[in-house]
Design a protein around this motif. Structure first.
Motif, mmCIF file in Angstrom:
data_model
loop_
_atom_site.group_PDB
_atom_site.id
_atom_site.type_symbol
_atom_site.label_atom_id
_atom_site.label_comp_id
_atom_site.label_asym_id
_atom_site.label_seq_id
_atom_site.Cartn_x
_atom_site.Cartn_y
_atom_site.Cartn_z
ATOM 1 N N LEU A 1 0.768 -1.316 -0.022
ATOM 2 C CA LEU A 1 0.048 -0.075 0.086
ATOM 3 C C LEU A 1 0.849 1.377 -0.083
ATOM 4 C CD1 LEU A 1 -2.731 1.291 0.416
ATOM 5 C CD2 LEU A 1 -2.444 1.027 2.465
ATOM 6 N N ALA A 2 1.995 1.345 0.977
ATOM 7 C CA ALA A 2 2.832 2.360 0.856
ATOM 8 C C ALA A 2 3.513 2.593 -0.461
ATOM 9 C CB ALA A 2 3.562 2.370 2.062
ATOM 10 N N GLY A 3 4.164 1.547 -0.964
ATOM 11 C CA GLY A 3 4.719 1.586 -2.306
ATOM 12 C C GLY A 3 3.791 2.167 -3.472
ATOM 13 N N SER A 4 2.605 1.654 -3.345
ATOM 14 C CA SER A 4 1.611 2.099 -4.412
ATOM 15 C C SER A 4 1.241 3.849 -4.177
ATOM 16 C CB SER A 4 0.208 1.444 -4.189
ATOM 17 O OG SER A 4 0.747 0.100 -4.494
ATOM 18 N N VAL A 5 1.035 4.050 -3.131
ATOM 19 C CA VAL A 5 0.424 5.559 -2.613
ATOM 20 C C VAL A 5 1.770 6.413 -3.035
ATOM 21 C CG1 VAL A 5 -0.095 7.298 -1.023
ATOM 22 C CG2 VAL A 5 -1.239 4.935 -1.134
ATOM 23 N N THR A 6 2.872 5.871 -2.732
ATOM 24 C CA THR A 6 4.181 6.651 -3.089
ATOM 25 C C THR A 6 4.463 6.768 -4.434
ATOM 26 O OG1 THR A 6 5.304 5.945 -1.149
ATOM 27 C CG2 THR A 6 6.711 6.862 -2.719
ATOM 28 N N LEU A 7 4.217 5.647 -5.163
ATOM 29 C CA LEU A 7 4.377 5.710 -6.829
ATOM 30 C C LEU A 7 3.042 6.863 -7.560
ATOM 31 C CD1 LEU A 7 5.361 2.295 -7.733
ATOM 32 C CD2 LEU A 7 6.706 4.391 -7.958
ATOM 33 N N LEU A 8 1.971 6.583 -6.838
ATOM 34 C CA LEU A 8 1.119 7.391 -7.368
ATOM 35 C C LEU A 8 1.276 8.985 -7.022
ATOM 36 C CD1 LEU A 8 -1.894 7.847 -8.365
ATOM 37 C CD2 LEU A 8 -2.877 7.472 -6.022
ATOM 38 N N SER A 9 1.619 9.236 -5.783
ATOM 39 C CA SER A 9 2.051 10.791 -5.482
ATOM 40 C C SER A 9 3.290 11.320 -6.602
ATOM 41 C CB SER A 9 2.399 10.731 -4.078
ATOM 42 O OG SER A 9 3.729 10.258 -3.626
ATOM 43 N N ALA A 10 4.066 10.293 -6.678
ATOM 44 C CA ALA A 10 5.214 10.635 -7.819
ATOM 45 C C ALA A 10 4.693 11.167 -9.008
ATOM 46 C CB ALA A 10 6.298 9.828 -7.556
ATOM 47 N N ALA A 11 3.781 10.273 -9.386
ATOM 48 C CA ALA A 11 3.170 10.422 -10.815
ATOM 49 C C ALA A 11 2.156 12.051 -10.821
ATOM 50 C CB ALA A 11 2.149 9.364 -11.383
ATOM 51 N N LEU A 12 1.547 11.972 -9.679
ATOM 52 C CA LEU A 12 0.747 13.378 -9.842
ATOM 53 C C LEU A 12 1.664 14.604 -9.449
ATOM 54 C CD1 LEU A 12 -2.005 11.801 -7.150
ATOM 55 C CD2 LEU A 12 -2.380 12.694 -9.571
ATOM 56 N N VAL A 13 2.845 14.208 -8.876
ATOM 57 C CA VAL A 13 3.686 15.499 -8.703
ATOM 58 C C VAL A 13 4.206 16.015 -10.120
ATOM 59 C CG1 VAL A 13 5.930 16.296 -8.058
ATOM 60 C CG2 VAL A 13 4.347 15.183 -6.331
ATOM 61 N N ALA A 14 4.526 14.831 -10.838
ATOM 62 C CA ALA A 14 5.103 15.217 -12.240
ATOM 63 C C ALA A 14 4.088 15.747 -13.147
ATOM 64 C CB ALA A 14 5.495 13.812 -12.791
ATOM 65 N N VAL A 15 2.832 15.108 -12.985
ATOM 66 C CA VAL A 15 1.798 15.560 -13.868
ATOM 67 C C VAL A 15 0.839 16.741 -13.484
ATOM 68 C CG1 VAL A 15 -0.469 14.819 -15.148
ATOM 69 C CG2 VAL A 15 1.641 13.393 -14.948
ATOM 70 N N VAL A 16 0.497 16.948 -12.209
ATOM 71 C CA VAL A 16 -0.643 17.679 -11.786
ATOM 72 C C VAL A 16 0.062 18.784 -11.020
ATOM 73 C CG1 VAL A 16 -2.442 17.973 -10.332
ATOM 74 C CG2 VAL A 16 -2.157 15.908 -11.692
ATOM 75 N N SER A 17 0.616 18.562 -9.804
ATOM 76 C CA SER A 17 1.152 19.636 -8.934
ATOM 77 C C SER A 17 2.201 19.301 -7.865
ATOM 78 C CB SER A 17 -0.156 20.246 -8.038
ATOM 79 O OG SER A 17 0.328 21.256 -7.009
ATOM 80 N N PRO A 18 3.295 20.119 -7.689
ATOM 81 C CA PRO A 18 4.359 19.812 -6.395
ATOM 82 C C PRO A 18 3.557 19.632 -5.326
ATOM 83 C CG PRO A 18 4.794 21.747 -7.752
ATOM 84 C CD PRO A 18 3.365 21.282 -8.245
ATOM 85 N N TRP A 19 2.387 20.093 -4.972
ATOM 86 C CA TRP A 19 1.790 20.098 -3.670
ATOM 87 C C TRP A 19 1.481 18.620 -3.500
ATOM 88 C CZ3 TRP A 19 1.526 23.536 -0.250
ATOM 89 C CH2 TRP A 19 1.714 24.688 -0.299
ATOM 90 N N PHE A 20 1.379 17.521 -4.250
ATOM 91 C CA PHE A 20 1.355 16.209 -3.932
ATOM 92 C C PHE A 20 2.435 15.459 -3.240
ATOM 93 C CE2 PHE A 20 -2.188 16.405 -6.987
ATOM 94 C CZ PHE A 20 -3.168 15.716 -6.374
ATOM 95 N N LEU A 21 3.623 15.992 -3.163
ATOM 96 C CA LEU A 21 4.627 15.698 -2.259
ATOM 97 C C LEU A 21 4.192 15.595 -0.803
ATOM 98 C CD1 LEU A 21 7.690 17.716 -3.670
ATOM 99 C CD2 LEU A 21 7.409 15.410 -3.538
ATOM 100 N N LEU A 22 2.939 16.334 -0.453
ATOM 101 C CA LEU A 22 2.551 16.461 0.859
ATOM 102 C C LEU A 22 2.102 14.767 1.050
ATOM 103 C CD1 LEU A 22 0.843 19.691 1.280
ATOM 104 C CD2 LEU A 22 2.917 18.890 2.301
ATOM 105 N N LEU A 23 1.572 14.081 -0.023
ATOM 106 C CA LEU A 23 0.973 12.846 0.136
ATOM 107 C C LEU A 23 2.192 11.873 0.353
ATOM 108 C CD1 LEU A 23 -1.306 10.777 -0.067
ATOM 109 C CD2 LEU A 23 -1.255 10.900 -2.475
ATOM 110 N N THR A 24 3.171 12.149 -0.321
ATOM 111 C CA THR A 24 4.309 11.341 -0.120
ATOM 112 C C THR A 24 4.919 11.322 1.215
ATOM 113 O OG1 THR A 24 5.115 11.630 -2.288
ATOM 114 C CG2 THR A 24 6.824 10.978 -0.908
#
Length: 85
Positions: free
Chosen positions: A25-48
């Motif tokens: 679960l942690a690995g999946s959410v971390t990968l998702l947040s990295a993709a969201l940082v690259a595509v949407v917004s750097p604010w998704f680093l908070l999810l990481t």
């Protein structure tokens, strides 16, 4: 002709232990947040950061919100509490 008894293979456990599910679960959410940082917004680093905080919480206390949910909803047990095969 002699018959040889072949041991029956041990069936893999039908469920993952809690720690393995948390790691997935942690690995999946971390990968998702990295993709969201690259595509949407750097604010998704908070999810990481939230994932990392929860991992440290599990290490320090032995429980985190995700571990409590996985235990109560899915009935996953920690590896140390599982019955031997």
């Amino acid at each position: 002709m002699s018959t040889v008894d072949h041991p029956t293979p041990i069936a893999p456990a039908s469920r993952w232990p809690l720690e393995r599910a948390l790691f997935a679960l942690a690995g999946s959410v971390t990968l998702l947040s990295a993709a969201l940082v690259a595509v949407v917004s750097p604010w998704f680093l908070l999810l990481t950061a939230f994932v990392g905080l929860n991992q440290w919480l599990y290490v320090a206390v032995g429980a985190c919100p995700a571990s409590l949910i996985l235990h109560r909803v899915l009935g996953l047990e920690p590896a140390c509490r599982r019955s031997p095969r």
